[in-house]
Design a protein around this motif. Structure first.
Motif, PDB file in Angstrom:
ATOM      1  N   VAL A   1       0.810  -1.215   0.000  1.00  0.00           N
ATOM      2  CA  VAL A   1       0.000   0.000   0.000  1.00  0.00           C
ATOM      3  C   VAL A   1       0.845   1.267   0.000  1.00  0.00           C
ATOM      4  CG1 VAL A   1      -1.741   1.312   1.278  1.00  0.00           C
ATOM      5  CG2 VAL A   1      -1.896  -1.189   1.162  1.00  0.00           C
TER       6      VAL A   1
ATOM      7  N   ILE B   1      -2.873   1.792   7.404  1.00  0.00           N
ATOM      8  CA  ILE B   1      -2.564   1.156   6.121  1.00  0.00           C
ATOM      9  C   ILE B   1      -3.833   0.630   5.451  1.00  0.00           C
ATOM     10  CG2 ILE B   1      -1.423  -0.839   5.062  1.00  0.00           C
ATOM     11  CD1 ILE B   1       0.864  -0.403   7.060  1.00  0.00           C
ATOM     12  N   THR B   2      -4.696  -0.033   6.224  1.00  0.00           N
ATOM     13  CA  THR B   2      -5.903  -0.604   5.626  1.00  0.00           C
ATOM     14  C   THR B   2      -6.937   0.454   5.281  1.00  0.00           C
ATOM     15  OG1 THR B   2      -6.781  -1.017   7.852  1.00  0.00           O
ATOM     16  CG2 THR B   2      -5.635  -2.831   6.757  1.00  0.00           C
TER      17      THR B   2
ATOM     18  N   PRO C   1      -6.403   2.929   1.189  1.00  0.00           N
ATOM     19  CA  PRO C   1      -7.012   2.722  -0.131  1.00  0.00           C
ATOM     20  C   PRO C   1      -8.443   3.218  -0.235  1.00  0.00           C
ATOM     21  CG  PRO C   1      -5.827   0.754   0.562  1.00  0.00           C
ATOM     22  CD  PRO C   1      -5.890   1.669   1.750  1.00  0.00           C
TER      23      PRO C   1
ATOM     24  N   PHE D   1      -3.362   4.894  -7.053  1.00  0.00           N
ATOM     25  CA  PHE D   1      -2.719   3.593  -6.874  1.00  0.00           C
ATOM     26  C   PHE D   1      -2.353   2.986  -8.223  1.00  0.00           C
ATOM     27  CE2 PHE D   1      -4.621   3.789  -2.635  1.00  0.00           C
ATOM     28  CZ  PHE D   1      -3.547   3.362  -1.879  1.00  0.00           C
TER      29      PHE D   1
ATOM     30  N   VAL E   1      -5.038  -4.404  -2.959  1.00  0.00           N
ATOM     31  CA  VAL E   1      -4.877  -3.145  -2.235  1.00  0.00           C
ATOM     32  C   VAL E   1      -6.199  -2.379  -2.177  1.00  0.00           C
ATOM     33  CG1 VAL E   1      -3.797  -0.864  -2.336  1.00  0.00           C
ATOM     34  CG2 VAL E   1      -2.414  -2.910  -2.657  1.00  0.00           C
TER      35      VAL E   1
END
Length: 583
Positions: free
Chosen positions: A53, A420-421, A424, A432, A460
């Protein structure tokens, strides 16, 4: 998709009572024995996801600052950049308002449906099944100034019978914004309806007993209780609107309508590609995404308060609410039926014109599609990449959900994993796409032109959904099941396999259905990482659109919709008819 409210419990069985202090101490000892193994496992998980990511985003921004921030100078010294930013802001802001008003109204209307019309509650979700690129194409066939079918009908009315084109021009910023708002409505509906599911019926009954009208109940009771869902859903919808790519690219390219995402695509598509300027164009969206994500974390606070408790659910009023039926039906007609009719009309015609020649309707466009190797390959690639990505995301999301819900001792890892999660969901897919194109066209992993890079970018993009849906289910379950299992001597693996996962089955199947829908639709990131020999359905449709093969575009859009619908049908067969409701 939201963590602000918990869905209905994933199991009807009652939760066991909390463990006494002595037993809880024994559970803690058992957990301590496995502590280092769990810590190393979570560390490996966070590092792996961080590589997937964060690395593409870091490389993009580092490139933009190279050579004295040449990328920023190239992008923001252009004379039209102020107009590009202003159009992006309008697209995000106004589409947000449209989506919030319609999504909230639909969520409330669904709760007021008479019992015999309760099946209509699925209609606000169905537009998600239709790919965005298909919906935009359908509206283009209806509202193009010249050959648009609805415009042709409008020109027969007395007010506009003097016009040779129009009266609506779908290629203007105004209509791009309106269609974007319609596209985001279903997502807002999912957030708000999940919040309404957590409102106890006692509040509404008390307000109605006090003499409040339906409108009064909505504004005085429902809206204040929905504030967390509205804030969270509004933040997500704003980011999706600002990062919108499909509508501006398809409808705005030929009329000079530019937003930051289409500027990124243009910078990468030109020869030679200017990744530094593309990264600079996307920087405001990255910064805003980070601000919104961090702001949501601060506002949500302690998520343990979302554990499901008893109480009367928010149920439909027994009285007939025909305004609710009308509202849901009209939305379904406008958001789903009309663009589908536009696609069907063009797909069955040898060419696109303002009038339908009934005698010349044909299935040749479908036959041509199904006998074209490139089209078949794109369908296979979409199905394979989507299925593999979903299969990877489910266990990754479950592991990360466990860290976020149960890993209270791993504070740093939890914070890093949570951020991090969430990234996106806050950063547009096109960013991305550009980041993956830059990262995987150079050592150590040169994956350009392969299905692997498509699968990785899909993983991702779906990571937030896989994590959030399963995390919400874990929060709803509470910790008593896991504690009782640990006290009995079961390992974490046995507890998860035999107790937790079976109880989470509805949530997992909902996550699978949602991710499959979104991935078979995916267009923005795919357009950046695809190669001429490795295409998915959305990118193949765009090539047909760019070359002016409109009947084939319509046929391809319908094919995408059918493929997605079949996938959802399979998920409903496995997980039951309530899979879509559990989204």
């Amino acid at each position: 998709m939201s963590t602000t409210t918990a869905p209905p419990p994933t199991s009807s069985r009652p939760a066991p009572p909390p463990l006494p202090g002595r037993l809880r101490t024994s559970v803690d000892r058992l957990t301590d024995r496995r502590g280092w193994g769990a810590r190393l496992g979570y560390l490996a998980l966070v590092l792996f996801l961080g590589y997937l990511v964060v690395l593409p985003l870091y490389r993009l921004q580092a490139l933009a600052f190279e050579d004295g921030a040449r990328g920023y100078d190239a992008q923001y010294s252009r004379p039209d950049i102020a107009q590009v930013i202003w159009t992006t802001v309008k697209l995000g802001g106004i589409s947000l308002v449209i989506a919030m008003v319609l999504g909230t109204l639909l969520a409330f209307a669904v709760t007021r449906l008479p019992a015999r019309f309760s099946w209509l509650r699925v209609i606000p979700v169905l537009p998600i099944v239709m790919p965005a690129i298909a919906s935009v194409s359908g509206w283009a066939f209806l509202l193009s100034p010249g050959p648009g079918y609805l415009n042709a009908v409008f020109r027969k009315l007395p007010w506009w019978d003097h016009l040779e084109s129009g009266p609506i021009d779908v290629y203007t910023p105004t209509w791009i914004i309106i269609l974007t708002g319609f596209g985001l409505t279903s997502f807002v509906y999912l957030f708000v309806s999940a919040g309404m599911a957590g409102i106890s019926a006692e509040h509404l009954e008390a307000a109605q007993t006090s003499g409040s009208s339906t409108v009064g109940v909505f504004f005085r009771v429902v809206l204040p209780l929905l504030r967390p869902s509205l804030v969270y859903g509004g933040g997500v919808a704003l980011l999706l609107g600002l990062g919108q790519f499909t509508g501006p690219l398809l409808l705005g390219s030929n009329t000079g309508v530019k937003v930051l995402t289409t500027e990124m695509y243009r910078r990468v598509s030109e020869s030679p590609a200017d990744f530094a300027a593309a990264a600079a164009a996307g920087s405001p969206l990255v910064i805003l995404g980070l601000v919104v994500v961090l702001g949501q974390k601060a506002l949500l606070g302690n998520q343990s308060r979302f554990v499901t408790h008893g109480g009367k659910a928010f149920r439909s009023a027994p009285a007939r609410s025909w305004w609710a039926v009308s509202t849901v039906v009209v939305y379904g007609l406008v958001a789903l039926v009309l663009p589908l009719l536009g696609l069907v009309a063009v797909a069955l015609s040898p060419y696109w014109s303002e009038s339908i020649q009934w005698s010349s309707l044909t299935l040749d466009n479908f036959r041509e599609l199904l006998t074209t190797p490139d089209v078949i390959d794109s369908v296979v690639t979409s199905l394979v990449a989507s299925s593999v990505a979903v299969a990877i995301c489910v266990p990754l999301g479950f592991a990360m959900a466990n860290l976020l819900v149960r890993g209270r001792r791993y504070t740093v890892l939890r914070l890093a994993g949570d951020l991090i999660t969430a990234l996106p969901l806050g950063i547009p897919a096109v960013i991305f796409g550009v980041g993956f194109l830059l990262t995987y066209t150079q050592p150590p992993f040169i994956l350009y032109g392969t299905r692997t890079v498509i699968i990785l970018v899909y993983v991702v993009l779906m990571l937030p959904f896989a994590t959030r849906l399963q995390m919400t289910a874990l929060l709803a379950l509470g910790e008593t099941y896991a504690e009782a299992s640990a006290t009995s001597g079961a390992s974490s693996r046995v507890t998860n396999l035999r107790i937790i996962l079976p109880l989470m089955r509805p949530a997992i199947l909902s996550a699978v259905a949602l991710m499959f829908i979104l991935l078979t639709h995916e267009f923005a990131a795919s357009l950046l990482v695809r190669a001429p020999t490795t295409q998915v359905m959305g990118t193949r449709l765009y090539d047909l659109w760019a070359n002016g093969f409109y009947p084939q575009v319509a046929a391809m859009a319908l094919l995408m919709t059918v493929v997605t619908g079949l996938g959802v049908g399979v998920a409903m067969l496995i997980g039951g008819k309530n899979v879509l409701d559990n989204l």
